[in-house]
Design a protein around this motif. Structure first.
Motif, PDB file in Angstrom:
ATOM      1  N   GLN A  48      10.922  -6.903  16.080  1.00  0.00           N
ATOM      2  CA  GLN A  48      10.927  -5.472  16.313  1.00  0.00           C
ATOM      3  C   GLN A  48      11.972  -5.139  17.378  1.00  0.00           C
ATOM      4  O   GLN A  48      12.071  -5.828  18.388  1.00  0.00           O
ATOM      5  CB  GLN A  48       9.565  -4.981  16.809  1.00  0.00           C
ATOM      6  CG  GLN A  48       8.411  -5.331  15.906  1.00  0.00           C
ATOM      7  CD  GLN A  48       7.708  -6.594  16.331  1.00  0.00           C
ATOM      8  OE1 GLN A  48       8.022  -7.678  15.891  1.00  0.00           O
ATOM      9  NE2 GLN A  48       6.719  -6.462  17.218  1.00  0.00           N
ATOM     10  N   LEU A  49      12.709  -4.070  17.133  1.00  0.00           N
ATOM     11  CA  LEU A  49      13.698  -3.564  18.084  1.00  0.00           C
ATOM     12  C   LEU A  49      13.507  -2.064  18.200  1.00  0.00           C
ATOM     13  O   LEU A  49      13.194  -1.393  17.219  1.00  0.00           O
ATOM     14  CB  LEU A  49      15.133  -3.823  17.601  1.00  0.00           C
ATOM     15  CG  LEU A  49      15.558  -5.246  17.280  1.00  0.00           C
ATOM     16  CD1 LEU A  49      16.963  -5.251  16.666  1.00  0.00           C
ATOM     17  CD2 LEU A  49      15.548  -6.100  18.526  1.00  0.00           C
ATOM     18  N   SER A  50      13.732  -1.541  19.389  1.00  0.00           N
ATOM     19  CA  SER A  50      13.760  -0.086  19.562  1.00  0.00           C
ATOM     20  C   SER A  50      14.983   0.290  20.364  1.00  0.00           C
ATOM     21  O   SER A  50      15.358  -0.404  21.315  1.00  0.00           O
ATOM     22  CB  SER A  50      12.506   0.420  20.294  1.00  0.00           C
ATOM     23  OG  SER A  50      11.361   0.309  19.476  1.00  0.00           O
ATOM     24  N   SER A  51      15.600   1.386  19.953  1.00  0.00           N
ATOM     25  CA  SER A  51      16.635   2.031  20.755  1.00  0.00           C
ATOM     26  C   SER A  51      15.993   3.292  21.332  1.00  0.00           C
ATOM     27  O   SER A  51      14.799   3.518  21.159  1.00  0.00           O
ATOM     28  CB  SER A  51      17.850   2.381  19.878  1.00  0.00           C
ATOM     29  OG  SER A  51      17.522   3.415  18.956  1.00  0.00           O
ATOM     30  N   SER A  52      16.762   4.104  21.991  1.00  0.00           N
ATOM     31  CA  SER A  52      16.186   5.328  22.550  1.00  0.00           C
ATOM     32  C   SER A  52      15.846   6.345  21.470  1.00  0.00           C
ATOM     33  O   SER A  52      15.127   7.309  21.731  1.00  0.00           O
ATOM     34  CB  SER A  52      17.143   5.936  23.572  1.00  0.00           C
ATOM     35  OG  SER A  52      18.369   6.236  22.945  1.00  0.00           O
ATOM     36  N   THR A  53      16.314   6.119  20.240  1.00  0.00           N
ATOM     37  CA  THR A  53      16.102   7.101  19.181  1.00  0.00           C
ATOM     38  C   THR A  53      15.375   6.570  17.949  1.00  0.00           C
ATOM     39  O   THR A  53      14.913   7.363  17.135  1.00  0.00           O
ATOM     40  CB  THR A  53      17.452   7.689  18.710  1.00  0.00           C
ATOM     41  OG1 THR A  53      18.283   6.608  18.268  1.00  0.00           O
ATOM     42  CG2 THR A  53      18.139   8.460  19.825  1.00  0.00           C
ATOM     43  N   HIS A  54      15.292   5.258  17.791  1.00  0.00           N
ATOM     44  CA  HIS A  54      14.707   4.682  16.576  1.00  0.00           C
ATOM     45  C   HIS A  54      13.902   3.428  16.894  1.00  0.00           C
ATOM     46  O   HIS A  54      14.206   2.717  17.853  1.00  0.00           O
ATOM     47  CB  HIS A  54      15.805   4.282  15.576  1.00  0.00           C
ATOM     48  CG  HIS A  54      16.530   5.427  14.963  1.00  0.00           C
ATOM     49  ND1 HIS A  54      17.542   6.108  15.603  1.00  0.00           N
ATOM     50  CD2 HIS A  54      16.384   6.015  13.756  1.00  0.00           C
ATOM     51  CE1 HIS A  54      17.992   7.055  14.815  1.00  0.00           C
ATOM     52  NE2 HIS A  54      17.305   7.029  13.691  1.00  0.00           N
ATOM     53  N   ASP A  55      12.933   3.154  16.034  1.00  0.00           N
ATOM     54  CA  ASP A  55      12.213   1.893  16.035  1.00  0.00           C
ATOM     55  C   ASP A  55      12.581   1.160  14.740  1.00  0.00           C
ATOM     56  O   ASP A  55      12.681   1.785  13.681  1.00  0.00           O
ATOM     57  CB  ASP A  55      10.692   2.116  16.055  1.00  0.00           C
ATOM     58  CG  ASP A  55      10.226   2.856  17.303  1.00  0.00           C
ATOM     59  OD1 ASP A  55      10.753   2.582  18.395  1.00  0.00           O
ATOM     60  OD2 ASP A  55       9.332   3.707  17.171  1.00  0.00           O
ATOM     61  N   PHE A  56      12.781  -0.155  14.859  1.00  0.00           N
ATOM     62  CA  PHE A  56      13.160  -0.970  13.707  1.00  0.00           C
ATOM     63  C   PHE A  56      12.207  -2.154  13.600  1.00  0.00           C
ATOM     64  O   PHE A  56      11.892  -2.792  14.599  1.00  0.00           O
ATOM     65  CB  PHE A  56      14.585  -1.503  13.860  1.00  0.00           C
ATOM     66  CG  PHE A  56      15.607  -0.421  14.037  1.00  0.00           C
ATOM     67  CD1 PHE A  56      16.190   0.202  12.940  1.00  0.00           C
ATOM     68  CD2 PHE A  56      15.997  -0.025  15.304  1.00  0.00           C
ATOM     69  CE1 PHE A  56      17.125   1.208  13.112  1.00  0.00           C
ATOM     70  CE2 PHE A  56      16.933   0.982  15.488  1.00  0.00           C
ATOM     71  CZ  PHE A  56      17.502   1.597  14.388  1.00  0.00           C
TER      72      PHE A  56
END
Length: 194
Positions: free
Chosen positions: A50-58
């Motif tokens: 799992q990865l998250s940026s400030s705008t999306h979760d993946f």
């Protein structure tokens, strides 16, 4: 990033992974977690990343996308901060399963420990800082079984969703108490885990 209103993307093809890697190139930080099948397999393996940026979760499925090498440059990039919670195990798994080098990390559990927090679990910290209750009932889920359920995907997503904001809050406290140098030293040691 204190609500779940931004999108979650499930990555199950190499093309999608390459698009994700391109999206992450412009980021200065990401949050990371993984799920393995350690409770269900003699030779454990990473079953979800799992990865998250400030705008999306993946949510990346490494059982569907066998080649995660497009993410390698992001993990080793010194200018991209990787935010983990209790990251030692995750970093070991990333090295073992994918050959990733990991540079420039921040670990929210280590930061909380340095700040003297009695509760170091992610769910406890999310409750304390965001007043959100995370269910941990899927913690010992069989992550190697497919298809994943919507509940599993949501559980996995939430493990990284709040980490970037939590990192900022903990950093403010570390600076305020002049403990940021101690934390930095611990983070440097963390990337050397073998």
């Amino acid at each position: 990033m204190t609500t779940t209103d931004h999108p979650v993307a499930i990555i199950e093809t190499l093309g999608d992974l390459e698009q994700l890697a391109a999206h992450l190139e412009g980021m200065d930080r990401i949050s990371i977690d993984l799920e393995s099948d350690s409770f269900y397999s003699y030779y454990e393996k990473v079953c979800l990343l799992q990865l998250s940026s400030s705008t999306h979760d993946f949510v990346i499925d490494p059982l569907a996308v066998r080649d995660l090498s497009p993410l390698g440059p992001i993990f080793r990039a010194p200018n991209v901060e990787k935010v983990f919670h209790a990251g030692a195990y995750d970093i070991l798994c990333l090295k073992r399963d994918f050959g990733f080098e990991v540079a420039n990390v921040f670990d929210t559990m280590i930061a909380a420990r340095i700040l003297g927090s009695k509760e170091l679990g992610l769910a406890s910290l999310i409750q304390r800082y965001f007043d959100v209750t995370l269910s941990k009932k899927l913690q010992r889920s069989d992550w190697g079984k497919r298809p994943l359920t919507p509940a599993q995907i949501e559980y996995a997503r939430m493990d990284t969703h709040y980490l970037l904001t939590l990192r900022d809050l903990l950093t403010e406290e570390l600076v305020q108490h002049e403990l940021d140098g101690d934390a930095s030293d611990e983070f440097v040691r963390l990337v050397r885990v073998q």
